[in-house]
Design an enzyme around this catalytic site. Structure first.
Site, mmCIF file in Angstrom:
data_model
loop_
_atom_site.group_PDB
_atom_site.id
_atom_site.type_symbol
_atom_site.label_atom_id
_atom_site.label_comp_id
_atom_site.label_asym_id
_atom_site.label_seq_id
_atom_site.Cartn_x
_atom_site.Cartn_y
_atom_site.Cartn_z
ATOM 1 N N PRO A 190 40.251 44.540 34.966
ATOM 2 C CA PRO A 190 39.947 43.806 36.248
ATOM 3 C C PRO A 190 40.089 42.535 36.374
ATOM 4 C CG PRO A 190 38.379 43.453 34.479
ATOM 5 C CD PRO A 190 39.555 43.953 33.883
ATOM 6 N N ASP A 235 42.537 38.529 33.594
ATOM 7 C CA ASP A 235 41.624 39.545 32.627
ATOM 8 C C ASP A 235 40.387 38.717 33.144
ATOM 9 O OD1 ASP A 235 40.089 41.413 31.989
ATOM 10 O OD2 ASP A 235 41.787 41.965 30.580
ATOM 11 N N HIS A 236 39.721 39.217 33.990
ATOM 12 C CA HIS A 236 38.163 38.789 34.370
ATOM 13 C C HIS A 236 37.246 39.102 33.543
ATOM 14 C CE1 HIS A 236 35.555 36.209 36.602
ATOM 15 N NE2 HIS A 236 35.814 36.395 37.986
ATOM 16 N N ARG A 237 37.358 39.809 32.820
ATOM 17 C CA ARG A 237 36.638 40.171 31.685
ATOM 18 C C ARG A 237 36.800 38.731 30.272
ATOM 19 N NH1 ARG A 237 39.074 45.310 29.003
ATOM 20 N NH2 ARG A 237 41.281 44.596 29.016
ATOM 21 N N ILE A 292 38.729 36.004 31.095
ATOM 22 C CA ILE A 292 38.887 33.850 32.430
ATOM 23 C C ILE A 292 38.036 34.634 33.399
ATOM 24 C CG2 ILE A 292 40.133 33.465 33.009
ATOM 25 C CD1 ILE A 292 42.888 34.035 31.378
#
Length: 495
Positions: free
Chosen positions: A290, A464-466, A468
């Site tokens: 994501p 990567d929002h998983r 960060i």
């Protein structure tokens, strides 16, 4: 033990399963040394030169330039003892990697039923099956698992195999000697020669690429180079001539009817090599991780002045110094403050790396590649500058090795060299952050309460929002911006 050894295309690492033969660096009859480069192969990641596994004399080149070959497939046969005298028939290398005597003996009926259709790009032999001198029967044999003659089919893109003889079940009546298979010319490093026997078009790899880009069919040209080889001028003249002589396309528009365009105004480019791998990686990353992208506009006036002072120092006069060098240094220092940015999502765990293999995206003639500087965080600024210069020069020359493009942990893409302000880059697979560095422009900027012309750039950070979240990504980007706004103060405060 046979003195003729077949050298297979080796495993080039990183899951690569095939390679395209760009150019042969040797020809049949050449005496070669151990580890001498013999062929240049383009993989999905780089163009690499493969060294010889044995010393000896080149007996055969199995594939012409431009052929895509799978890993483990024979590409060259080498006589490892050329001073031992003429070769005996039993020592001739078989096409299956087994001694000739292990081949099954076909029946007369099966030989008569053999139907061999040359694959695309193959040179059709002069003899498929029939009586040969000495009361023996010639059978065309290809590469791959051992099969009967009735099931054998030439493999697409491969050079046709030589005729291998097996005893005939019935002694034939005396006949005149049959013609032997047409010889396949061995391409040399320069690929000289016009249209050789059997229809092979001989041209240098750069000429082939130019023809592909311009949509010119090399088989229709008459070469003007040495021995009739096709030159760049031949291709360019054919391309310009095709455009000049193309019949105009007239379309009568009635209502919403759209004009019809002929196939001669379309270009079809095969998706392979670097472009194919890039497409697969970007698609996988875009729909797996994501992505979130944040932007920051930075006044780099002080940084640009610091670069000018650095260039003026005696020990830096022969070093390539660019704004990208300061961006790379800023990223490396910011990673030390926020190590979670330099990590990988591994499903049930996050792998945080204590080393930074800093990737620098490079646009080359073969497509976009991202080689990386190993353990860049341990380098001094001078060492980092030298590493970046060598990395870019190697990439532009098409000599980046697969090892240099593997193991990256964090990437910078310099879109500013194209005059672009910034972008929303896609993460390389396995990485959690990538920074886009835009063009440095002189723009009006409020400085000390007044609007003044300043050197300004815009940064774009995708992550990567998983791994960060917004806070971590914002702090990381802010630290990079602070360093670029005032490098000297940041170095004093952070180190």
């Amino acid at each position: 033990m046979s003195r003729i050894k077949e050298f297979n295309l080796p495993d080039l690492g990183e899951g690569l399963t095939e390679g395209e033969i760009l150019s042969w660096l040797v020809k049949v009859g050449d005496v070669i040394e151990l580890n001498q480069p013999i062929v240049e192969v383009e993989t999905a990641k780089a163009a690499v030169e493969i060294p010889a596994k044995w010393a000896g004399r080149v007996q055969r080149l199995f594939h012409p330039e431009g052929t895509t070959v799978e890993v483990g497939t024979p590409i060259i046969a080498i006589d490892t003892d050329p001073d031992a005298g003429p070769l005996d028939t039993p020592d001739t290398p078989s096409t299956t990697g087994q001694p000739n005597g292990d081949l099954p003996t076909p029946s007369a009926a099966s030989l008569a039923a053999v139907e061999v259709a040359p694959a695309e790009g193959m040179v059709e032999p002069g003899l498929i099956g029939g009586p040969a001198p000495g009361g023996r029967t010639a059978v065309l044999v290809g590469y791959g698992p051992r099969t009967t003659a009735a099931k054998r089919r030439p493999r697409k893109g491969a050079v046709p195999a030589q005729a291998v003889t097996t005893p005939a079940p019935v002694a034939p009546a005396p006949v005149a000697p049959a013609p032997q298979p047409a010889a396949v010319p061995a391409p040399g490093r320069n690929g000289q020669g016009g249209t050789a026997a059997g229809g092979l078009v001989l041209a240098k790899p750069p000429v082939r690429k130019l023809a592909k880009d311009l949509g010119v069919d090399l088989s229709t040209l008459t070469g003007s180079g040495p021995l009739g080889s096709i030159t760049r001028e031949d291709v360019q003249q054919a391309a310009s001539g095709a455009v000049a002589t193309a019949e105009p396309i007239t379309a009568t528009v009635v209502g919403t009817t759209a004009p019809s365009f002929g196939a001669d105004r379309e270009q079809r480019i095969p998706v392979k090599g670097v472009r194919k791998l890039t497409a697969e990686n970007m698609s996988r990353s875009a729909f797996t991780a994501p992505h979130v992208t944040e932007f920051l506009t930075v006044d780099m006036t002080r940084a640009m002045k610091a670069l000018d002072r650095l260039r003026g120092r005696r020990e830096w006069r022969d070093v390539r110094v660019s704004p990208l060098l300061l961006v790379a240094k800023a990223v490396l220092l910011a990673v030390k403050r926020h190590p979670m940015v330099n990590s990988t999502w591994a499903g049930d765990e996050i792998v945080v790396k204590e080393y930074v293999n800093l990737g620098i995206a490079a646009a080359t003639e073969r497509g976009l590649i991202v080689p990386n500087i190993k353990d860049a965080g341990r380098l001094t600024l001078r060492e980092l500058a030298d590493a970046m210069t060598g990395l870019v020069q190697t990439a532009k020359a098409g000599r980046t090795s697969p090892a240099d493009m593997s193991g990256g942990t964090l990437t910078i893409t310099n879109v500013g060299v194209f005059g672009v302000d910034t972008g929303t880059p896609i993460l390389p697979p396995g990485e959690s952050a990538i920074l886009a560095f835009g063009a440095v422009r002189e723009m009006p900027w409020v400085h000390k309460g007044k609007v003044r012309p300043r050197q300004v750039t815009t940064l774009g950070l995708s992550f990567d929002h998983r791994i960060i979240d917004g806070e971590l990504g914002s702090k990381f980007l802010r630290d990079i911006g602070d360093f670029l706004a005032d490098p000297e103060a940041a170095l004093l405060a952070w180190t």
